[in-house]
Design a protein around this motif. Structure first.
Motif, PDB file in Angstrom:
ATOM      1  N   SER A  20       0.144 -13.805 -21.300  1.00 45.78           N
ATOM      2  CA  SER A  20       0.165 -12.700 -20.347  1.00 45.78           C
ATOM      3  C   SER A  20      -0.766 -12.973 -19.169  1.00 45.78           C
ATOM      4  N   GLN A  21      -1.941 -13.502 -19.448  1.00 46.67           N
ATOM      5  CA  GLN A  21      -2.891 -13.840 -18.380  1.00 46.67           C
ATOM      6  C   GLN A  21      -2.339 -14.959 -17.496  1.00 46.67           C
ATOM      7  N   LEU A  22      -1.750 -15.972 -18.121  1.00 46.78           N
ATOM      8  CA  LEU A  22      -1.165 -17.072 -17.345  1.00 46.78           C
ATOM      9  C   LEU A  22      -0.013 -16.577 -16.476  1.00 46.78           C
ATOM     10  N   LYS A  23       0.816 -15.702 -17.033  1.00 46.73           N
ATOM     11  CA  LYS A  23       1.949 -15.184 -16.273  1.00 46.73           C
ATOM     12  C   LYS A  23       1.460 -14.359 -15.085  1.00 46.73           C
ATOM     13  N   SER A  24       0.437 -13.563 -15.282  1.00 43.60           N
ATOM     14  CA  SER A  24      -0.111 -12.768 -14.176  1.00 43.60           C
ATOM     15  C   SER A  24      -0.616 -13.677 -13.058  1.00 43.60           C
ATOM     16  N   ALA A  25      -1.311 -14.730 -13.433  1.00 44.27           N
ATOM     17  CA  ALA A  25      -1.803 -15.687 -12.434  1.00 44.27           C
ATOM     18  C   ALA A  25      -0.630 -16.386 -11.751  1.00 44.27           C
ATOM     19  N   TRP A  26       0.378 -16.746 -12.529  1.00 43.81           N
ATOM     20  CA  TRP A  26       1.556 -17.426 -11.975  1.00 43.81           C
ATOM     21  C   TRP A  26       2.282 -16.502 -11.000  1.00 43.81           C
ATOM     22  N   ASP A  27       2.443 -15.251 -11.372  1.00 39.60           N
ATOM     23  CA  ASP A  27       3.114 -14.287 -10.504  1.00 39.60           C
ATOM     24  C   ASP A  27       2.345 -14.103  -9.189  1.00 39.60           C
ATOM     25  N   ALA A  28       1.026 -14.188  -9.256  1.00 33.54           N
ATOM     26  CA  ALA A  28       0.196 -13.984  -8.069  1.00 33.54           C
ATOM     27  C   ALA A  28       0.361 -15.097  -7.040  1.00 33.54           C
ATOM     28  N   ILE A  29       0.834 -16.260  -7.476  1.00 35.35           N
ATOM     29  CA  ILE A  29       1.005 -17.373  -6.536  1.00 35.35           C
ATOM     30  C   ILE A  29       2.472 -17.617  -6.193  1.00 35.35           C
ATOM     31  N   ASP A  30       3.304 -16.614  -6.389  1.00 39.77           N
ATOM     32  CA  ASP A  30       4.739 -16.730  -6.105  1.00 39.77           C
ATOM     33  C   ASP A  30       4.954 -16.977  -4.612  1.00 39.77           C
ATOM     34  N   PRO A  31       5.474 -18.159  -4.237  1.00 42.11           N
ATOM     35  CA  PRO A  31       5.676 -18.449  -2.817  1.00 42.11           C
ATOM     36  C   PRO A  31       6.710 -17.533  -2.161  1.00 42.11           C
ATOM     37  N   GLN A  32       7.715 -17.104  -2.914  1.00 41.04           N
ATOM     38  CA  GLN A  32       8.724 -16.212  -2.340  1.00 41.04           C
ATOM     39  C   GLN A  32       8.139 -14.828  -2.083  1.00 41.04           C
ATOM     40  N   ALA A  33       7.262 -14.372  -2.948  1.00 38.61           N
ATOM     41  CA  ALA A  33       6.624 -13.069  -2.735  1.00 38.61           C
ATOM     42  C   ALA A  33       5.746 -13.128  -1.493  1.00 38.61           C
ATOM     43  N   ALA A  34       5.041 -14.253  -1.306  1.00 39.57           N
ATOM     44  CA  ALA A  34       4.210 -14.412  -0.115  1.00 39.57           C
ATOM     45  C   ALA A  34       5.072 -14.423   1.145  1.00 39.57           C
ATOM     46  N   ALA A  35       6.215 -15.096   1.077  1.00 43.20           N
ATOM     47  CA  ALA A  35       7.120 -15.134   2.230  1.00 43.20           C
ATOM     48  C   ALA A  35       7.676 -13.745   2.531  1.00 43.20           C
ATOM     49  N   ARG A  36       8.024 -13.000   1.477  1.00 41.26           N
ATOM     50  CA  ARG A  36       8.533 -11.636   1.674  1.00 41.26           C
ATOM     51  C   ARG A  36       7.449 -10.750   2.288  1.00 41.26           C
ATOM     52  N   ALA A  37       6.204 -10.931   1.874  1.00 36.00           N
ATOM     53  CA  ALA A  37       5.099 -10.143   2.415  1.00 36.00           C
ATOM     54  C   ALA A  37       4.896 -10.458   3.891  1.00 36.00           C
ATOM     55  N   GLU A  38       5.032 -11.740   4.254  1.00 31.66           N
ATOM     56  CA  GLU A  38       4.894 -12.123   5.658  1.00 31.66           C
ATOM     57  C   GLU A  38       5.999 -11.493   6.497  1.00 31.66           C
ATOM     58  N   VAL A  39       7.214 -11.527   5.997  1.00 35.49           N
ATOM     59  CA  VAL A  39       8.342 -10.932   6.717  1.00 35.49           C
ATOM     60  C   VAL A  39       8.112  -9.436   6.882  1.00 35.49           C
ATOM     61  N   SER A  40       7.691  -8.763   5.814  1.00 38.42           N
ATOM     62  CA  SER A  40       7.432  -7.319   5.885  1.00 38.42           C
ATOM     63  C   SER A  40       6.326  -7.012   6.883  1.00 38.42           C
TER      64      SER A  40
END
Length: 153
Positions: free
Chosen positions: A118-138
């Motif tokens: 669960s801890q590893l998945k949370s860290a992995w989710d935090a570095i999602d490149p697509q989420a970062a790209a979506r945040a930049e677009v927003s």
């Protein structure tokens, strides 16, 4: 003439999973492996508490397989450096703990591995490149809306 609704639902789920895997980014595939291992461990916990030894063993075996054949196999020890080496050791530890949980019927060991995943998945989710790209677009859309609003006023 037709199979049961249950078999139809299983077939639908299988097709949905296959489609999800085919369409997923490499980052999403790793997230799906974390989720799959965590679900298998939760099932093992339920089977352990219900005294269902065979099912518990199958669920633990599935979790070990996902960790070894999925997460561990995806590591690039040459390119990943110290992080990959640490994950390599951690995945080995997890599989050992799962094997011990099965042998000793130890719920705490299952919970420990589930927590680590669960801890590893949370860290992995935090570095999602697509989420970062979506945040930049927003953020860009919001900024352009603010600029447009100030020009209009």
């Amino acid at each position: 003439m037709f199979g049961s609704n249950r078999s139809a639902a299983k077939a639908y789920a299988r097709v949905g999973l296959e489609t999800g895997v085919t369409a997923a980014s490499p980052h999403k595939l790793i997230a799906m492996l974390f989720e799959g291992a965590m679900i298998a461990i939760l099932r093992a916990q339920n089977h352990m508490q219900a005294g269902q030894i065979v099912e518990k063993g199958q669920a633990i075996s599935k979790a070990i397989s996902i960790i070894d054949s999925g997460l561990h196999a995806s590591l690039n020890l040459k390119a990943g450096g110290e992080v990959a080496e640490n994950l390599d050791a951690l995945y080995g530890y997890m599989t050992q703990q799962l094997a011990q949980a099965h042998l000793k019927n130890d719920l705490a060991l299952l919970q420990e591995v589930h927590g680590l995943l669960s801890q590893l998945k949370s860290a992995w989710d935090a570095i999602d490149p697509q989420a970062a790209a979506r945040a930049e677009v927003s953020a860009g859309q919001a900024a352009s809306g603010q600029v447009f609003a100030s020009v209009k006023a």
